[in-house]
Design a protein around this motif. Structure first.
Motif, PDB file in Angstrom:
ATOM      1  N   SER A   1       0.850  -1.185   0.000  1.00  0.00           N
ATOM      2  CA  SER A   1       0.000   0.000   0.000  1.00  0.00           C
ATOM      3  C   SER A   1       0.892   1.243   0.000  1.00  0.00           C
ATOM      4  CB  SER A   1      -0.896  -0.053   1.242  1.00  0.00           C
ATOM      5  OG  SER A   1      -1.398   1.221   1.534  1.00  0.00           O
TER       6      SER A   1
ATOM      7  N   THR B   1      15.834   4.058  -0.103  1.00  0.00           N
ATOM      8  CA  THR B   1      15.492   3.073   0.926  1.00  0.00           C
ATOM      9  C   THR B   1      15.176   1.716   0.304  1.00  0.00           C
ATOM     10  OG1 THR B   1      14.477   4.930   2.111  1.00  0.00           O
ATOM     11  CG2 THR B   1      14.048   2.727   2.969  1.00  0.00           C
TER      12      THR B   1
ATOM     13  N   ARG C   1      16.909 -13.823   0.296  1.00  0.00           N
ATOM     14  CA  ARG C   1      15.525 -14.290   0.413  1.00  0.00           C
ATOM     15  C   ARG C   1      15.137 -15.251  -0.691  1.00  0.00           C
ATOM     16  NH1 ARG C   1      15.332 -13.544   4.367  1.00  0.00           N
ATOM     17  NH2 ARG C   1      14.473 -11.920   5.665  1.00  0.00           N
TER      18      ARG C   1
ATOM     19  N   LEU D   1      20.335   8.686   5.844  1.00  0.00           N
ATOM     20  CA  LEU D   1      19.498   7.548   5.442  1.00  0.00           C
ATOM     21  C   LEU D   1      20.393   6.387   4.990  1.00  0.00           C
ATOM     22  CD1 LEU D   1      17.138   5.906   4.318  1.00  0.00           C
ATOM     23  CD2 LEU D   1      16.744   7.673   2.615  1.00  0.00           C
TER      24      LEU D   1
ATOM     25  N   PHE E   1      21.955   2.156   7.172  1.00  0.00           N
ATOM     26  CA  PHE E   1      22.117   0.751   6.781  1.00  0.00           C
ATOM     27  C   PHE E   1      23.541   0.257   7.061  1.00  0.00           C
ATOM     28  CE2 PHE E   1      18.263   2.027   4.611  1.00  0.00           C
ATOM     29  CZ  PHE E   1      17.440   0.944   4.883  1.00  0.00           C
TER      30      PHE E   1
ATOM     31  N   VAL F   1      24.244  -2.957   9.993  1.00  0.00           N
ATOM     32  CA  VAL F   1      24.957  -4.226   9.778  1.00  0.00           C
ATOM     33  C   VAL F   1      26.165  -4.393  10.699  1.00  0.00           C
ATOM     34  CG1 VAL F   1      24.171  -4.417   7.378  1.00  0.00           C
ATOM     35  CG2 VAL F   1      26.439  -3.472   7.854  1.00  0.00           C
TER      36      VAL F   1
ATOM     37  N   VAL G   1      20.597 -10.118  10.850  1.00  0.00           N
ATOM     38  CA  VAL G   1      20.883  -8.772  10.327  1.00  0.00           C
ATOM     39  C   VAL G   1      20.177  -8.553   8.989  1.00  0.00           C
ATOM     40  CG1 VAL G   1      22.724  -7.264   9.461  1.00  0.00           C
ATOM     41  CG2 VAL G   1      23.025  -8.500  11.614  1.00  0.00           C
ATOM     42  N   VAL G   2      20.143  -9.582   8.146  1.00  0.00           N
ATOM     43  CA  VAL G   2      19.414  -9.471   6.875  1.00  0.00           C
ATOM     44  C   VAL G   2      17.925  -9.196   7.139  1.00  0.00           C
ATOM     45  CG1 VAL G   2      18.603 -10.804   4.869  1.00  0.00           C
ATOM     46  CG2 VAL G   2      21.035 -10.784   5.465  1.00  0.00           C
ATOM     47  N   ASP G   3      17.337  -9.884   8.117  1.00  0.00           N
ATOM     48  CA  ASP G   3      15.933  -9.625   8.475  1.00  0.00           C
ATOM     49  C   ASP G   3      15.746  -8.175   8.919  1.00  0.00           C
ATOM     50  OD1 ASP G   3      15.237 -12.233   7.960  1.00  0.00           O
ATOM     51  OD2 ASP G   3      15.282 -12.878  10.061  1.00  0.00           O
TER      52      ASP G   3
ATOM     53  N   VAL H   1      17.651  -5.505   8.183  1.00  0.00           N
ATOM     54  CA  VAL H   1      17.816  -4.591   7.046  1.00  0.00           C
ATOM     55  C   VAL H   1      16.547  -4.586   6.186  1.00  0.00           C
ATOM     56  CG1 VAL H   1      19.033  -4.268   4.846  1.00  0.00           C
ATOM     57  CG2 VAL H   1      20.331  -4.684   6.949  1.00  0.00           C
ATOM     58  N   GLU H   2      16.020  -5.774   5.923  1.00  0.00           N
ATOM     59  CA  GLU H   2      14.814  -5.866   5.088  1.00  0.00           C
ATOM     60  C   GLU H   2      13.651  -5.131   5.737  1.00  0.00           C
ATOM     61  OE1 GLU H   2      13.107  -9.801   4.555  1.00  0.00           O
ATOM     62  OE2 GLU H   2      12.520  -9.273   2.502  1.00  0.00           O
TER      63      GLU H   2
ATOM     64  N   LEU I   1      13.772  -2.741   8.079  1.00  0.00           N
ATOM     65  CA  LEU I   1      14.031  -1.297   8.145  1.00  0.00           C
ATOM     66  C   LEU I   1      13.704  -0.647   6.800  1.00  0.00           C
ATOM     67  CD1 LEU I   1      15.025   1.220   9.598  1.00  0.00           C
ATOM     68  CD2 LEU I   1      17.373   0.570   9.055  1.00  0.00           C
ATOM     69  N   ALA I   2      14.154  -1.289   5.708  1.00  0.00           N
ATOM     70  CA  ALA I   2      13.917  -0.716   4.379  1.00  0.00           C
ATOM     71  C   ALA I   2      12.425  -0.669   4.059  1.00  0.00           C
ATOM     72  CB  ALA I   2      14.671  -1.514   3.321  1.00  0.00           C
ATOM     73  N   LYS I   3      11.681  -1.670   4.531  1.00  0.00           N
ATOM     74  CA  LYS I   3      10.239  -1.651   4.254  1.00  0.00           C
ATOM     75  C   LYS I   3       9.515  -0.604   5.112  1.00  0.00           C
ATOM     76  CE  LYS I   3       6.121  -4.440   3.698  1.00  0.00           C
ATOM     77  NZ  LYS I   3       5.449  -5.729   3.925  1.00  0.00           N
TER      78      LYS I   3
ATOM     79  N   ALA J   1      10.671   1.981   6.727  1.00  0.00           N
ATOM     80  CA  ALA J   1      11.104   3.371   6.525  1.00  0.00           C
ATOM     81  C   ALA J   1      10.818   3.854   5.108  1.00  0.00           C
ATOM     82  CB  ALA J   1      12.604   3.504   6.814  1.00  0.00           C
ATOM     83  N   GLY J   2      10.408   2.951   4.207  1.00  0.00           N
ATOM     84  CA  GLY J   2      10.340   3.285   2.786  1.00  0.00           C
ATOM     85  C   GLY J   2       8.953   3.623   2.269  1.00  0.00           C
ATOM     86  N   ALA J   3       8.731   3.379   0.980  1.00  0.00           N
ATOM     87  CA  ALA J   3       7.480   3.756   0.312  1.00  0.00           C
ATOM     88  C   ALA J   3       6.245   3.158   0.995  1.00  0.00           C
ATOM     89  CB  ALA J   3       7.523   3.358  -1.161  1.00  0.00           C
ATOM     90  N   PRO J   4       6.275   1.886   1.447  1.00  0.00           N
ATOM     91  CA  PRO J   4       5.080   1.355   2.101  1.00  0.00           C
ATOM     92  C   PRO J   4       5.050   1.703   3.586  1.00  0.00           C
ATOM     93  CG  PRO J   4       6.696  -0.383   1.850  1.00  0.00           C
ATOM     94  CD  PRO J   4       7.327   0.858   1.279  1.00  0.00           C
TER      95      PRO J   4
END
Lengths: 301, 301
Positions: A31, A123, A134, B122, B126, B130, B143-145, B147-148, B150-152, B154-157
């Motif tokens: 969304s 981002t 993944r 910003l 990242f 890490v 850490v991969v979880d 980062v993923e 945080l990017a989601k 903090a980002g467009a969604p």
């Protein structure tokens, strides 16, 4: 990829694959406000050479790695490159209305949305990079290395630092070293990231990563000097004015410091150094990287 | 931390540790243009409650995790929060000259440098996140979880989407759902990230991560509704004007839709729901999270 294909066909084929992946790179099921999604996709799909993602894939190929596994890092670097163009075009920065013949992001969506579209792409690049773990089984510690290097080479000590030095230097650079700092960080750093990311995913040794770094530093600088030369020659042809008048406009370029002939020699020398790094690196399939170095040096396109 | 300390002392002690770490979070040995480094550090060290990093550390503590291992994620989320304030304050966005009594970043360093300082923070978030794997032995897949997520979030969604919806909605929101979308994404998403990151580092089960997410969603929304209430009450006291005139100024807040009393009840209800999520999650040391929920609800400070 057909091994008979020339470098132009190779580039076109990879650029096509990359653009297909970019189209669906912001998940449909997320969304996201409609205007933000449009603004992000407008710039992401606005064309361009796709040079950086092509280098990710070509580096992986040089080590016989899988293109699918390298694709997330390829998309990520193109997102970083795209955000940097959106922010660089803003009125407070270079104030450009057009890029590649299309209106810049802020001319279409307004400054606020352009700032946010850039932030969203920057981002999302990190979300995209970790999909290598993944979805493609790249080991998590390799992905952590890639995230760390992307954040460094795209950040304050890398691309953002290069852009800041460029803005600060607009009053006129006085030393070739200052111009080289800008070129190295604004351009070479993301190119180095691209090559090493492709290499890491394909299992490069530490010596091969060093070779990819040297290759990237050299072709990045050569690319930028070539740009400076083409700008000058283009301006002369277009405006019928001598080279020196560019200097009066405060446009300080590599040829300004050492002249056009020495600049051309420097491009050739850097290209040779780049190729020799790869040739000495024990890459099983070095051909496309070598062809790309030549292609970039000769481009008048 | 002294277990006898009250919640205010607890917050002050953690904020002090976080600020000490933030001071050296942009490595000294990195070559960064001086004005960019100054501009980044100006905003990073400009004070604030440090709420988000405190929640990272408190969530790790609730699971008896190590504070040092959680610190990189704590610093990262504060960098994301700080960049978002720098960009939100820009003339094209909220056009604010002051924040917490200090000039905003662009008033001191100019718009171009403020945009770049935000981009640098910003990106650096990242790099910082890490370091949990690099320096504190947190497993690379955790850490991969992080980062993923945080990017989601903090980002467009997530946060950027919330800010975009806020800009787009400035002409006036017509539905409570629109306001809740903005509150959830502009505020709750980073709070949820903070709690889950602390939890992940301390080895939270998937049920505990869900509990932390519910806790974060509830306290984030409660925090924002409380802000709306305090704004209104503050305005009434300061300006001697009735609540309705805020509506005429186009300032649409939670109390506008359901009134002050129902908003206060909603804050209390969300706080209770948040606490019940934690109490049912089997956390060995839930005390500070519970105290933080109460502290946020009662704040008139």
């Amino acid at each position: 990829m057909n091994p008979e294909a020339g470098i132009k066909e190779y580039i076109a084929a990879l650029a096509g694959r990359i653009e297909d992946e970019l189209k669906t790179s912001l998940p449909e099921q997320w969304s996201v406000p409609g205007a933000l999604r449009e603004s992000v996709m407008y710039s992401l799909m606005a064309g361009g050479k796709r040079l950086r993602p092509i280098l990710v894939l070509a580096a992986a190929e040089a080590l016989q790695g899988r293109a699918e596994a390298a694709m997330p890092a390829a998309l990520a670097v193109e997102m970083i490159h795209t955000y940097s163009l959106i922010h660089d075009d803003l009125p407070a920065m270079d104030n450009d209305d057009y890029r590649r013949g299309k209106l810049t992001n802020h001319k279409v969506y307004g400054e606020a949305m352009a700032i946010l579209a850039g932030d969203a792409l920057l981002t999302h690049a990190f979300h995209t990079a970790v999909q290598a773990a993944r979805r493609h089984g790249v080991p998590a510690d390799v992905v952590v290395d890639i995230v760390e290097e992307l954040a460094k080479l795209a950040g304050a000590p890398g691309m953002v630092g290069g852009q800041a030095a460029d803005m600060l230097g607009e009053q006129g650079l006085t030393k070739l070293e200052e111009l080289e700092y800008i070129h190295l960080h604004k351009t070479s750093d993301l190119i180095v990231f691209s090559l090493k990311a492709g290499g890491r995913i394909a299992g490069a040794t530490s010596a091969q990563l060093d070779a990819l770094e040297r290759f990237g530093t050299c072709i990045g600088l050569a690319f930028q000097i070539q740009d400076d030369i083409l700008d000058l020659i283009g301006d002369e042809q277009k405006l019928g004015k001598p080279v020196q008048s560019d200097v009066k406009q405060g446009k300080v370029t590599y040829p300004y410091f050492i002249g056009i002939e020495a600049s051309e020699a420097k491009v050739a020398e850097l290209t040779a150094e780049a190729k020799s790094a790869i040739l000495g690196g024990g890459f099983p399939e070095p051909r496309r990287l070598l062809e790309l170095a030549d292609y970039l040096m000769k481009r008048d396109h």
